[in-house]
Design an enzyme around this catalytic site. Structure first.
Site, short mmCIF file in Angstrom:
data_model
loop_
_atom_site.label_atom_id
_atom_site.label_comp_id
_atom_site.label_asym_id
_atom_site.label_seq_id
_atom_site.Cartn_x
_atom_site.Cartn_y
_atom_site.Cartn_z
N ARG A 209 18.30 62.13 22.38
CA ARG A 209 18.91 62.00 21.06
C ARG A 209 20.39 62.36 21.17
O ARG A 209 20.76 63.30 21.86
CB ARG A 209 18.23 62.92 20.03
N GLU A 238 24.62 57.37 15.40
CA GLU A 238 24.15 55.98 15.54
C GLU A 238 23.87 55.38 14.17
O GLU A 238 23.39 56.07 13.27
CB GLU A 238 22.86 55.96 16.39
N HIS A 255 21.01 52.97 22.97
CA HIS A 255 19.67 53.53 22.70
C HIS A 255 18.58 52.54 23.11
O HIS A 255 17.68 52.23 22.33
CB HIS A 255 19.54 53.90 21.22
#
EC number: 1.1.1.290
Length: 376
Positions: A209, A238, A255
């Site tokens: 993360r 993000e 990601h």
């Protein structure tokens, strides 16, 4: 039965088509009005599942998330409403582990600094951390594991402190969930002080993360320390990463570490199995039947490959440089981050590539890495 599903989830039609009407939606912009009449909701990590989204729906039978993590889901609210929930723990663990391993091989090639002989510290020894360790150990790399929660739970593996990893590891790979409170909170686990304390020439890989690292602090420290080498697949804020940070990474991606075809199919399939169980019907579909054959079916392997040859083998399956280049060219575009994720050509896992064994090579470790056909 109305099945509302994130448009980016693969294999929904062949798996769920017989169970109801499938309605694809944009997971990041999903509204309460869209969800109002759904019987089943299938999401990814971009959708916040909470009272705001679901309060207008009184017929929801099941919520499924094709993800390892659940930090985007208000589990307490679902429990209060007695709405069954399932995620897909471990569905993309192999993909993330192979991504991290390939990234390390790419760094080794780029800087003419062999991976063999380095010490890798893995922070977070759950599904993805364990998968990364498996790849590294198959290749003979010394791995240090840090996971205070696993250690407290009695996990029999050997664990070390984060301080030990920072002092001894040449490479640090992050694989923790995001937790914002508690004794072992991971938000800004690597703040400015910890980033400054990284040993010289550390390779720093983040596939978990974005806000496990203070991204502003990372910019500051990296600008002062060119010896640090960054591989960043996840970003604070993000889908709009800090534009100053992307050029500072050796490899940058949006990601997608978990975006293998096998991993994505596995996530959807696990939700299919759970819904069938909930509906008390037989799950008669097969995961293997969904996956296409790999376009390069076999590679001849006469001798155990050196590191350069291993990287070439890995590139048959996935060339990280392609995604890195595409991301740098598109992340500043409007919706560039999400567009690349949506249109991503899901890579295959090592298991898709069959190796032809001539009976002379020492290739057990390649089998442990996940390649198929070894020894057959």
């Amino acid at each position: 039965m109305k099945i509302l599903v994130d448009e980016n989830m693969p294999y929904v039609e062949p798996l769920f088509g017989d169970l109801g009407d499938i309605i694809p939606v944009n997971g990041r912009t999903l509204t309460a009005e869209q969800v109002r009449e759904a019987d089943v909701l299938l999401v990814r990590s971009v959708t916040k599942v909470n009272a705001e989204l679901l309060s207008g729906n009184n017929k929801l039978k099941f919520v499924g998330s094709a993800t390892i993590g659940t930090d985007h889901v208000d589990l307490a609210y679902l429990a209060e409403r007695n709405i069954p929930f399932s995620n897909a723990p471990g569905c993309n663990a192999t993909a993330v582990g192979e991504f991290a391993f390939i990234a390390m091989l790419e760094l080794a090639q780029r800087f003419n600094s062999p991976l063999k002989g380095k010490v890798v510290g893995i922070v977070g020894a759950g599904n993805t951390g364990t998968a990364t360790a498996k790849c590294l150990q198959a290749y003979g790399i010394k791995v240090l594991l840090n996971d205070p929660i696993k250690a407290a739970e009695g996990d029999p593996r050997s664990f070390v402190s984060l301080e030990t990893i920072m002092a001894q590891a040449d490479i640090i790979s992050l694989h923790v969930p995001i937790t914002r409170t508690g004794e072992h909170k991971t938000k800004y686990l690597f703040d400015e002080a910890r980033l400054k304390a990284l040993k010289p020439n550390t390779w720093f890989v983040n596939c978990c993360r974005g806000d496990v690292i203070d991204n502003q602090a990372l910019i500051k420290v990296k600008q002062q320390r060119d010896d640090l080498k960054l591989v960043l697949d996840v970003w604070e804020g993000e889908p709009t990463p800090l534009p100053e940070l992307v050029p500072l990474a050796e490899f940058a991606t949006p990601h997608i570490a978990g975006y293998s075809l096998e991993g994505k199919a596995r996530g959807t399939f696990m939700l299919y199995q759970k819904l069938c169980q909930l509906l008390n019907i037989t799950a008669d579909k097969s995961l293997l039947d969904l996956l296409p054959s790999f376009n390069i079916k076999a590679v001849e392997l006469a001798t155990a490959p050196n590191e350069k040859a291993l990287l070439q083998l890995a590139r048959f399956v996935y060339d990280l440089r392609d995604d890195d280049k595409m991301f740098r060219n598109t992340f500043l575009n409007e919706n560039g981050f999400d567009t690349m994720r949506k249109n991503h050509q899901h890579r295959r896992e090592f298991s898709a590539l069959a190796l032809a064994y001539d009976g002379q090579s020492e290739v057990d470790w390649l089998s442990n890495l996940g390649f198929s056909g070894v020894g057959q």
